[in-house]
Motif scaffolding. Structure first.
Motif, short mmCIF file in Angstrom:
data_model
loop_
_atom_site.label_atom_id
_atom_site.label_comp_id
_atom_site.label_asym_id
_atom_site.label_seq_id
_atom_site.Cartn_x
_atom_site.Cartn_y
_atom_site.Cartn_z
N GLN A 119 -5.11 -19.61 30.32
CA GLN A 119 -5.59 -18.30 30.75
C GLN A 119 -7.04 -18.38 31.22
O GLN A 119 -7.39 -17.79 32.25
CB GLN A 119 -5.47 -17.31 29.60
CG GLN A 119 -5.88 -15.90 29.97
CD GLN A 119 -5.76 -14.94 28.79
OE1 GLN A 119 -5.64 -15.36 27.65
NE2 GLN A 119 -5.82 -13.66 29.08
N ARG A 121 -8.53 -21.02 32.43
CA ARG A 121 -8.54 -21.77 33.68
C ARG A 121 -8.14 -20.87 34.85
O ARG A 121 -8.77 -20.90 35.91
CB ARG A 121 -7.58 -22.95 33.57
CG ARG A 121 -7.55 -23.80 34.81
CD ARG A 121 -6.65 -24.99 34.61
NE ARG A 121 -6.60 -25.77 35.83
CZ ARG A 121 -5.63 -26.55 36.17
NH1 ARG A 121 -4.60 -26.70 35.35
NH2 ARG A 121 -5.64 -27.22 37.28
N ALA A 122 -7.14 -20.06 34.64
CA ALA A 122 -6.71 -19.14 35.70
C ALA A 122 -7.80 -18.14 36.02
O ALA A 122 -8.05 -17.81 37.18
CB ALA A 122 -5.43 -18.43 35.27
N GLN A 125 -10.53 -19.92 38.00
CA GLN A 125 -10.09 -20.19 39.36
C GLN A 125 -10.07 -18.90 40.19
O GLN A 125 -10.42 -18.92 41.36
CB GLN A 125 -8.70 -20.82 39.35
CG GLN A 125 -8.71 -22.26 38.92
CD GLN A 125 -7.31 -22.86 38.85
OE1 GLN A 125 -6.33 -22.14 38.78
NE2 GLN A 125 -7.25 -24.19 38.84
#
Length: 127
Positions: A119, A121-122, A125
């Motif tokens: 989560q 990382r998303a 990004q």
């Protein structure tokens, strides 16, 4: 009979607690600053210097760092300003930022949750 005894006991406890709660008036004396404490053992200062280096940099101080820190604190009788100067020196040491990153990485990895990591990382990004 039993409840009567209970209420008498309760009344006794409340009465004692009510009359034993005398409010004490605080007296402030202007200009009453405590004298410096010269009774602090050298061992306390040595432990302080070592613990600061270990907790901040993750290592023991070398001989020069230890002596400089110990003398600074001892000569100033552990005053607030001397401790601030000592901590500024330690935080300004080369390798502080790397040690901080390492400590953050260890604390993140201790409670690693793959769902939370995915989560985050998303989110990064996306940002």
């Amino acid at each position: 009979m039993r409840t009567n005894l209970f209420y008498q006991f309760l009344l006794l406890v409340l009465t004692i607690s009510f009359f034993s709660c005398d409010k004490k008036e605080e007296v402030f004396v202007p200009g009453n600053t405590p004298p410096p404490d010269n009774t602090i053992a050298n061992t306390v200062i040595e432990n302080y210097v070592n613990r600061v280096y270990i907790s901040v940099l993750g290592r023991d101080p070398d001989d020069t760092e230890f002596e400089n820190g110990f003398n600074l604190l001892k000569n100033a009788t552990l005053s607030d300003s001397a401790r601030t100067v000592f901590l500024d020196i330690v935080f300004g040491t080369e390798g502080y930022h790397r040690a901080e990153i390492d400590q953050a990485a260890v604390s993140l990895l201790e409670g690693l949750d793959t769902n939370e990591t995915a989560q985050q990382r998303a989110t990064y990004q996306f940002l």
